[in-house]
Structures are given as structure tokens and as C-alpha cells.
Design a protein around this motif. Structure first.
Motif, PDB file in Angstrom:
ATOM      1  N   HIS A  13       0.804  -1.235   0.000  1.00 28.99           N
ATOM      2  CA  HIS A  13       0.000   0.000   0.000  1.00 28.99           C
ATOM      3  C   HIS A  13       0.829   1.274   0.000  1.00 28.99           C
ATOM      4  N   PRO A  14       1.857   1.422   0.854  1.00 26.43           N
ATOM      5  CA  PRO A  14       2.620   2.682   0.825  1.00 26.43           C
ATOM      6  C   PRO A  14       3.303   2.947  -0.511  1.00 26.43           C
ATOM      7  N   ALA A  15       3.637   1.880  -1.246  1.00 23.27           N
ATOM      8  CA  ALA A  15       4.328   2.034  -2.522  1.00 23.27           C
ATOM      9  C   ALA A  15       3.376   2.240  -3.694  1.00 23.27           C
ATOM     10  N   ALA A  16       2.069   2.189  -3.439  1.00 20.69           N
ATOM     11  CA  ALA A  16       1.088   2.259  -4.532  1.00 20.69           C
ATOM     12  C   ALA A  16       1.267   3.492  -5.419  1.00 20.69           C
ATOM     13  N   PRO A  17       1.448   4.699  -4.871  1.00 22.92           N
ATOM     14  CA  PRO A  17       1.624   5.867  -5.762  1.00 22.92           C
ATOM     15  C   PRO A  17       2.837   5.721  -6.688  1.00 22.92           C
ATOM     16  N   ALA A  18       3.927   5.169  -6.153  1.00 24.48           N
ATOM     17  CA  ALA A  18       5.127   4.981  -6.975  1.00 24.48           C
ATOM     18  C   ALA A  18       4.885   3.956  -8.064  1.00 24.48           C
ATOM     19  N   LEU A  19       4.252   2.845  -7.714  1.00 17.15           N
ATOM     20  CA  LEU A  19       4.021   1.787  -8.698  1.00 17.15           C
ATOM     21  C   LEU A  19       2.998   2.203  -9.743  1.00 17.15           C
ATOM     22  N   LEU A  20       1.979   2.934  -9.318  1.00 18.21           N
ATOM     23  CA  LEU A  20       0.987   3.417 -10.283  1.00 18.21           C
ATOM     24  C   LEU A  20       1.601   4.457 -11.219  1.00 18.21           C
ATOM     25  N   GLY A  21       2.416   5.339 -10.652  1.00 17.54           N
ATOM     26  CA  GLY A  21       3.093   6.323 -11.491  1.00 17.54           C
ATOM     27  C   GLY A  21       4.045   5.671 -12.463  1.00 17.54           C
ATOM     28  N   TYR A  22       4.798   4.687 -11.973  1.00 16.14           N
ATOM     29  CA  TYR A  22       5.717   3.962 -12.852  1.00 16.14           C
ATOM     30  C   TYR A  22       4.942   3.237 -13.954  1.00 16.14           C
ATOM     31  N   ALA A  23       3.845   2.569 -13.573  1.00 22.64           N
ATOM     32  CA  ALA A  23       3.038   1.857 -14.569  1.00 22.64           C
ATOM     33  C   ALA A  23       2.498   2.814 -15.624  1.00 22.64           C
ATOM     34  N   ALA A  24       2.088   4.004 -15.192  1.00 24.31           N
ATOM     35  CA  ALA A  24       1.512   4.968 -16.130  1.00 24.31           C
ATOM     36  C   ALA A  24       2.531   5.398 -17.183  1.00 24.31           C
ATOM     37  N   VAL A  25       3.747   5.721 -16.750  1.00 24.64           N
ATOM     38  CA  VAL A  25       4.739   6.194 -17.724  1.00 24.64           C
ATOM     39  C   VAL A  25       5.216   5.064 -18.625  1.00 24.64           C
ATOM     40  N   ARG A  26       5.299   3.848 -18.100  1.00 25.11           N
ATOM     41  CA  ARG A  26       5.733   2.743 -18.944  1.00 25.11           C
ATOM     42  C   ARG A  26       4.625   2.328 -19.926  1.00 25.11           C
ATOM     43  N   LEU A  28       2.474   4.358 -21.175  1.00 24.16           N
ATOM     44  CA  LEU A  28       2.518   5.396 -22.214  1.00 24.16           C
ATOM     45  C   LEU A  28       3.628   5.077 -23.207  1.00 24.16           C
ATOM     46  N   GLY A  29       4.779   4.662 -22.715  1.00 22.32           N
ATOM     47  CA  GLY A  29       5.873   4.295 -23.606  1.00 22.32           C
ATOM     48  C   GLY A  29       5.500   3.148 -24.522  1.00 22.32           C
ATOM     49  N   MET A  30       4.823   2.133 -23.973  1.00 18.25           N
ATOM     50  CA  MET A  30       4.416   0.994 -24.793  1.00 18.25           C
ATOM     51  C   MET A  30       3.318   1.367 -25.785  1.00 18.25           C
ATOM     52  N   LEU A 355       5.769  15.256 -20.092  1.00 18.43           N
ATOM     53  CA  LEU A 355       6.641  15.583 -21.224  1.00 18.43           C
ATOM     54  C   LEU A 355       7.842  14.639 -21.266  1.00 18.43           C
ATOM     55  N   LEU A 356       8.420  14.362 -20.103  1.00 17.04           N
ATOM     56  CA  LEU A 356       9.546  13.429 -20.046  1.00 17.04           C
ATOM     57  C   LEU A 356       9.117  12.035 -20.502  1.00 17.04           C
ATOM     58  N   ALA A 357       7.918  11.618 -20.111  1.00 19.45           N
ATOM     59  CA  ALA A 357       7.426  10.298 -20.485  1.00 19.45           C
ATOM     60  C   ALA A 357       7.210  10.190 -21.993  1.00 19.45           C
ATOM     61  N   VAL A 358       6.667  11.243 -22.586  1.00 20.23           N
ATOM     62  CA  VAL A 358       6.448  11.239 -24.040  1.00 20.23           C
ATOM     63  C   VAL A 358       7.783  11.201 -24.776  1.00 20.23           C
ATOM     64  N   ALA A 359       8.735  12.014 -24.328  1.00 24.30           N
ATOM     65  CA  ALA A 359      10.049  12.035 -24.976  1.00 24.30           C
ATOM     66  C   ALA A 359      10.729  10.678 -24.876  1.00 24.30           C
ATOM     67  N   SER A 360      10.656  10.052 -23.693  1.00 27.80           N
ATOM     68  CA  SER A 360      11.246   8.728 -23.512  1.00 27.80           C
ATOM     69  C   SER A 360      10.562   7.696 -24.402  1.00 27.80           C
ATOM     70  N   GLY A 361       9.230   7.772 -24.467  1.00 30.06           N
ATOM     71  CA  GLY A 361       8.484   6.816 -25.283  1.00 30.06           C
ATOM     72  C   GLY A 361       8.789   6.949 -26.762  1.00 30.06           C
ATOM     73  N   VAL A 362       8.881   8.181 -27.256  1.00 30.39           N
ATOM     74  CA  VAL A 362       9.185   8.407 -28.673  1.00 30.39           C
ATOM     75  C   VAL A 362      10.591   7.908 -29.001  1.00 30.39           C
ATOM     76  N   TYR A 363      11.538   8.259 -28.151  1.00 34.19           N
ATOM     77  CA  TYR A 363      12.912   7.797 -28.375  1.00 34.19           C
ATOM     78  C   TYR A 363      12.969   6.267 -28.362  1.00 34.19           C
TER      79      TYR A 363
END
Length: 374
Positions: A13-26, A28-30, A355-363
Motif C-alpha cells: 500500500h505505501p508504494a502504490a503511488p510509486a508503482l501506479l506512477g511507474y506503470a503509467a509512464v511505462r 505510455l511508452g508501450m 513531457l519526459l514520459a512522451v520524450a522517452s516513449g518516442v525515443y
């Protein structure tokens, strides 16, 4: 850096924001990868599990070690250059579940990615507070070569083991730290940085009179994975330096940075000197971030590990384009920007991360669908 008060980290539970945020950016990359793949008429999924180093790991999983290929220039590439933990897991998972080793490798990589993000969050929270810990995990997910985190490669597995090993040291659980370090040593050669982090931290404790038997056991366990595989290759090949000879045949020998200097110098004196200037700027940025980590006074094991990964990535003769990927497990480098971003308000923070997530995903999409991961 003094350790701030941190919330209770046990449980998911305490890590949920980190894992959800990580899942969201990844995710988006996929999604960007899938879109670009459709436009170009290419198979994006195949590039995640069925090309480049992934093929070597699957071959080991299916047949064990012993495969070699001779390149047109006469150099011999042996599968002994690849450490055994990932292919062993691929084989184990494929025997238990109805999955091919290639698909199993992809699943292992994805699960390990979330384990790594969780461990990175735990270390970041321990060092700089929960908000910085969340952002540290998210920033790791938007690293320029973060597309590798979605591949059947060893980076996520190694980073997960390293992050949790460091967290175990920070919480004074040395036997756990040593065992995780040993497993990391069966995953990637850069585990030498993690071994150094544990060893140097323990040595400092000795001089301060804080050595315990658990610490001693952890330090003894730490190098066993890395040393065990090097010894295995030495015995198999009948030479004490066989592993290093195998790596040299791949062009990955340690040269103290000579190849890197020649690569940069060649661009400076070549037809496009601006490329050389760009490379120098990139290296300057890297060294500046390392200095920020030192200035931030990160805990000794975290600092030694991060710097160790950078050093190992720069002193080898590997292709320059592979170095950002090799440096990616050095997540402590992202602590200074994570702390800086943690001071921003949400309405500013969300667009910056997006913006960082989009740039990473495009690259990542154009790299995977082009020449491939460096």
C-alpha cells in the motif's frame, strides 16, 4: 544527506503511488511503441522478446551454455558472456507455465521492473522522503533508455536485486543484503559495483567499531554470485581469465576509458565536430549529476553503488551507444532531480513528468523499431 522521517514501508500500500506512477509512464511508452509500429508496419512485440541479447538468453535457457558464432571479421562471440540467472528463470518459468522461454523472459522482465520500481521507491523514501521516493521510481521509468525495462533483458532484474539489497543495508539487514547482492552477481557483471558498495560500507563500519557477525556474513555472501560465475567460466574454458577473454572477444574488455576517449575524439576531429561537442556535453552532464549526488550526501552504500555503475560503464570498450543502457541501473543518479521535482506543485509537476514520459516513449519506439537497443 540526513535521513528524513519516512512512513512505514512494509506492504504494498505505501508504494502504490510509486508503482501506479511507474506503470503509467511505462504504459505510455508501450502505447507510443505500438502506435509507431502500426504506422511503420513492424512487429513491436517481437522486438521486446525476440531480438538482440534476448535471443542469446533464450538459447541458453533452451540448450544451456556452449553456443558460439564467428563474425565475418573472425571474432568469436560466445554465450558465456551472458550471466545465468535470467536464462535459468526463463527455463524454470517455461517449465511450470505454458509459456515459451522468450515469453517467460518478457514476463520476468515486466515483473522485475515493478519490483525494481518498488525497491527504488523504498530507497528514495528512506533517503529523501516519500514524495521524492515516488518521483525517483517514476523518473527511472522515463529514463531515455527505459524502453529496455519492457524487454526480456537483465536490466530490470538486476536493478530490482540491487535496489532491495541497498535498502537492506540501509535498514541494517546485512544477510539479506548479501544474499540479494549474490543473486545480482549472477545477473550482470556490473554487480561488482554493488559488491563494492557493501564492502566499503562495512569497512567504514569496522573503523567506527560497528562490525557485527551479520554484517560479516553479508559481506562474505555479496561477491559469491559474481565470483561463482567467473570461476565457472574459468573451469569450463581451462583458463583463469577465460571470462574476461570472452568479454574481450565481444569488444567489452576493460581499457580504462581509452575506447571512449577515442570515440569522442574521433567525432571532434571528424567531418561533424558538433557531434563530438554533444558527446562531451553529455559526459559533462553525467559528471555534474554525479557531483550533485556527492553534494547531496547520499548514504555511503547508495553513493558508492551509483558511482560504481557509472565507472564500470565508462571504463569498458563497449560501443558508445550501449553506455546509457549500462548506466540505467544507477538509479541514485536520479535522486537530485527527484528531490528538486518534489518541491514543485502538482499542476507544474504533472506536465513536466508527462513531457519526459512522451520524450522517452518516442525515443524508445524509434530506437526499437530502427537499429535496435544500443
Amino acid at each position: 544527506m540526513s535521513q528524513p522521517h519516512t512512513p512505514h514501508l512494509r506492504g504494498l500500500h505505501p508504494a502504490a503511488p510509486a508503482l501506479l506512477g511507474y506503470a503509467a509512464v511505462r504504459l505510455l511508452g508501450m502505447a507510443i511503441l505500438a502506435l509507431v509500429a502500426v504506422v511503420q508496419g513492424k512487429d513491436g512485440l517481437h522486438r521486446l522478446s525476440g531480438r538482440w541479447d534476448s535471443v542469446w538468453y533464450v538459447r541458453i535457457a533452451e540448450n544451456g551454455y556452449g553456443y558460439e558464432t564467428t563474425l565475418p571479421d573472425g571474432s568469436v562471440h560466445s554465450d558465456l558472456a551472458f550471466f545465468p540467472l535470467l536464462p535459468a528463470l526463463e527455463r524454470g518459468v517455461s517449465e511450470v507455465l505454458p509459456l515459451s522461454p522468450a515469453t517467460a523472459g518478457l514476463v520476468i522482465g515486466w515483473v522485475a521492473a515493478f519490483a525494481a520500481a518498488w525497491g527504488i521507491y523504498a530507497v528514495g523514501t528512506r533517503v529523501a522522503g516519500q514524495r521524492a521516493g515516488v518521483l525517483l521510481a517514476v523518473l527511472w521509468g522515463v529514463y531515455p533508455t527505459a524502453f529496455v525495462q519492457s524487454m526480456a533483458y537483465t536490466e530490470t532484474l538486476f536493478t530490482a536485486l540491487a535496489a532491495w539489497s541497498l535498502y537492506a543495508v540501509l535498514t541494517d539487514r546485512w544477510i539479506v543484503a548479501g544474499a540479494l547482492c549474490a543473486a545480482a552477481g549472477l545477473t550482470r557483471p556490473s554487480a561488482a559495483a554493488l559488491v563494492a558498495a557493501l564492502g566499503i560500507t562495512a569497512l567504514v563500519r569496522v573503523f567506527r567499531g560497528g562490525l557485527t557477525w551479520r554484517m560479516a556474513v553479508g559481506v562474505v555472501l555479496a561477491p559469491l554470485g559474481w565470483l561463482g560465475y567467473v570461476i565457472f567460466v574459468a573451469v569450463r574454458q581451462g583458463s583463469p581469465t577465460a571470462y574476461f577473454e570472452v568479454q574481450a572477444a565481444w569488444g567489452n574488455n576493460i581499457d580504462g576509458g581509452v575506447a571512449l576517449a577515442r570515440f569522442v575524439g574521433g567525432h571532434l576531429t571528424g567531418p561533424n565536430p558538433l557531434a563530438g561537442i554533444g558527446l562531451i556535453a553529455a559526459l559533462g552532464l553525467l559528471f555534474w549529476v554525479v557531483w550533485l549526488c556527492v553534494k547531496q550526501r547520499q548514504p555511503l552504500p547508495v553513493l558508492v553503488y551509483g558511482i560504481g555503475i557509472v565507472v564500470i560503464s565508462l571504463i569498458g570498450a563497449a560501443y558508445f551507444g550501449s553506455r546509457p543502457r549500462l548506466i540505467m541501473p544507477a538509479f541514485p543518479l536520479l535522486l537530485p532531480p527527484a528531490v528538486a521535482l518534489a518541491r514543485l506543485r502538482r499542476r507544474t509537476l504533472v506536465p513536466v513528468v508527462g513531457l519526459l514520459a512522451v520524450a522517452s516513449g518516442v525515443y524508445g519506439a524509434f530506437t526499437l523499431l530502427g537499429s535496435g537497443p544500443p
